[in-house]
Design an enzyme around this catalytic site. Structure first.
Site, PDB file in Angstrom:
ATOM      1  N   ASP A 171      25.762  -2.673  16.040  1.00  0.00           N
ATOM      2  CA  ASP A 171      25.165  -3.474  14.982  1.00  0.00           C
ATOM      3  C   ASP A 171      25.273  -2.773  13.623  1.00  0.00           C
ATOM      4  OD1 ASP A 171      23.325  -5.763  14.250  1.00  0.00           O
ATOM      5  OD2 ASP A 171      22.029  -4.088  13.691  1.00  0.00           O
TER       6      ASP A 171
ATOM      7  N   GLU B 104      30.127  -4.301  13.982  1.00  0.00           N
ATOM      8  CA  GLU B 104      29.831  -5.421  13.093  1.00  0.00           C
ATOM      9  C   GLU B 104      30.149  -5.016  11.661  1.00  0.00           C
ATOM     10  OE1 GLU B 104      26.077  -8.381  12.078  1.00  0.00           O
ATOM     11  OE2 GLU B 104      25.756  -6.220  12.203  1.00  0.00           O
TER      12      GLU B 104
END
Length: 620
Positions: free
Chosen positions: A336, A365
């Site tokens: 993330d 990400e």
């Protein structure tokens, strides 16, 4: 004995007991909770938690283990012990703690690995990932919806921002469903403990505010249930991708309540809010204040920003990822908020992980919608200043351009499906386009359908996604036309999967429970997904795309004389597609089969009739 003497004696006894209690060695927990021998890097950092533990002395006589160093941090309640385990065998190690004359022995397990790191296979462009959120997918064990001892929370399915009760067991009970659909890997959003109260809306059901890096949230299940899910997923031919977060933790993590050191966090006490602008990380002209706001600012006020430039923090995080790989048997990691952390520290993590697991995959990400930015984050990039060692990046450009193009009906150079063409044409910037993850939606975006049900446009988007040179990622429920937008709350794009919860009258897990439109979408997608499995034309084939012409977008794949051609009529008008323009792809082929429908298409006529918003995936 006089009463005064008795009083003094009692007071001295109480004082002595208090002094002994104060001097006692307190070891509340050690992280990692256990470890594995035989890793390439034999160094092991133990983080010891306990009131006043900082000043304790530590020894061990376990064969093959040497204490390299002990680090005493600013807080008196942490102690870091660095061990060298290069000569150790599996077994129970005894750690001896001594402090102010008090002693404590703690047993610590060193385990045998299930398999060598080189034997772990990651996900590739041969796979299709299915991203789901456990809380919103299926409730397989209603008994864990309410857990005593957790901070105040409510399980209420009528509130989109509260917990709904989905769990790991719910995922496990539907492994056959994933096989029926035809996906090959599951990306499960974070399952680690997020012990935060309801009023902290950023730290409840979605899992991105960790309060314990070594424990599954009890409302999702246990570490053992997570392992069982992974083992049974593997038996079903499904890979498991774990969602991790190194940029921040939750505000109720012990570190946030008692920071181990003054530099454990960036900008302590919410000293800086991130700008959410990721471009300064790559901008050659970026100001220091812009860069600082990006990487040192807090994501939100309840997610303290970890300082990966503190070597002890980064070592902790690196070990944590290795521990989950070894303990649960995952096949890959989705990281993330990747560019929000320090790039050099994340490169250290990736290099360590790549050395240990050379065939496992990690996707970061990287939420900027321009290909040059994304390409710079991929391993061995020719345009980046330093090597990230990150094998897979997320193609936010594809999603953003497709979202803009889906209702445009023009051949204007910057509109309609030209947007997709103009994004894919920059693939020369990627060291490996096959290792770029593309998607049309996820848990952080509006659903592709918005608040509508336009299945024709959805089929076109999925046909592109599944036939271009990418690793495709689907979002749960797309196959049954789930929709929603983020206008009011993120919870509206994270609705419960129909049929996953006790009392549901609408069950999309079965053909009988789906309505006609849902079955049509499910069957169409399932047919394409099963056709895609082990299909060398898609996995290994070269790709040719044609500039959209008369609103028609054509993407062709070819491998050893076998062809797959995706044809999209991007308009609401009927068109005749003349094949002479596409001679280099069709050659002298006489017939082709449309994969989703099984219909045979005659190519000898030199034209293909395309109804409005038609989607063809031709094989010949």
């Amino acid at each position: 004995m006089t009463s005064i003497f008795k009083t003094v004696l009692v007071a001295l006894t109480v004082l002595a007991s208090a002094l002994n209690l104060q001097a006692a060695v307190n070891v509340d927990r050690i992280e990692p909770t256990d470890w594995y021998v035989g890793l390439k890097n034999p160094s092991l950092q133990l983080m010891v938690y306990g009131q006043g533990i900082r000043d304790a002395q530590v020894t061990t006589s376990y064969n093959g283990v040497v204490i390299d160093s002990v680090v005493r941090l600013d807080s008196p309640n942490y102690l870091l012990v660095y061990l060298n385990t290069s000569g150790a065998q599996p077994g129970t190690m005894e750690l001896n703690f001594e402090q102010a004359g008090s002693k404590k022995k703690v047993k610590y397990q060193l385990k045998q690995r299930d398999m060598a790191g080189s034997d772990r296979k990651g996900f590739t462009n041969a796979d299709v990932l299915y991203m789901l959120m456990p809380d919103r997918f299926a409730d397989g064990n209603p008994k864990n919806n309410q857990i005593k001892g957790m901070r105040k929370y409510t399980c209420n399915r009528s509130e989109p921002s509260l917990r709904h009760g989905g769990d790991i067991e719910g995922i496990r009970q539907h492994l056959d469903y994933f096989n029926q659909l035809g996906v090959t890997a599951l990306w499960v959003s974070p399952v680690l403990e997020n012990n935060s109260p309801d009023e902290d809306i950023y730290s409840t059901y979605h899992g991105y505010a960790t309060t314990n890096f070594y424990q599954v949230d009890p409302r999702f299940g246990t570490n053992q249930e997570y392992r069982r899910l992974t083992d049974e997923a593997h038996q079903h031919g499904l890979k498991m991708v774990m969602d991790m977060i190194f940029n921040h933790c939750g505000s109720y993590h012990p570190w946030a309540l008692d920071a181990p050191s003054k530099d454990w966090f960036n900008q302590p006490n919410y000293g800086l809010q991130t700008s959410y602008k990721l471009t300064p990380v790559m901008d050659p002209y970026a100001s220091e204040v812009d860069k600082r706001e990006t990487v040192e600012g807090w994501f939100v006020s309840t997610m303290p920003d970890l300082n990966q430039h503190n070597p002890h923090v980064m070592t902790y995080l690196i070990q944590n990822s290795i521990w989950w790989v070894e303990t649960i048997g995952i096949d890959g990691i989705r990281m993330d908020t990747y560019p929000y952390a320090y790039a050099d520290a994340m490169a250290r993590w990736m290099k360590t992980l790549d050395d240990e697991y050379p065939n496992m995959n990690v996707v970061g990400e990287t939420w900027v919608t321009e290909p040059p930015y994304t390409a710079a984050w991929q391993r061995d990039s020719k345009v980046a200043r330093t090597n990230s060692y990150l094998p897979t990046v997320m193609d936010f450009s594809f999603r953003e351009k497709l979202d803009s193009a889906k209702h445009e009906e023009t051949d204007g150079w910057w509109r309609g499906y030209n947007r997709i063409y103009n994004s894919l044409c920059y693939d020369y910037l990627y060291p490996n386009p096959n290792s770029v993850m593309a998607f049309i939606e996820n848990h952080d975006t509006d659903r592709f359908l918005g608040n509508g049900k336009d299945d024709k446009v959805l089929k076109q988007a999925l046909a592109m996604l599944l036939t271009i040179k990418r690793i495709p990622q689907l979002y749960y429920g797309t196959e049954v036309l789930m929709n929603g937008t983020k206008e009011v709350t993120d919870g509206n794009v994270r609705k419960d999967f129909p049929g996953g919860f006790p009392g549901d009258t609408h069950n999309c897990f079965t053909q009988e429970g789906r309505n006609d439109a849902e079955n049509d979408m499910f069957n169409w997608l399932s047919t394409v997904l099963h056709w895609r499995q082990n299909n060398d034309v898609i996995v290994k084939g070269k790709m040719t795309q044609f500039i959209p012409y008369n609103g028609i977008y054509v993407i062709a794949r070819e491998f050893k004389g076998k062809h797959a051609v995706t044809i999209l009529n991007g308009t609401s008008k009927q068109h005749q597609m003349k094949l002479d323009r596409y001679k280099e792809v069709f050659g002298n082929a006489m017939r082709a089969t449309d994969i989703p429908t099984g219909i045979s298409i005659n190519l000898q006529a030199g034209v293909i009739n395309l109804p409005p918003r038609a989607t063809l995936i031709l094989e010949f």
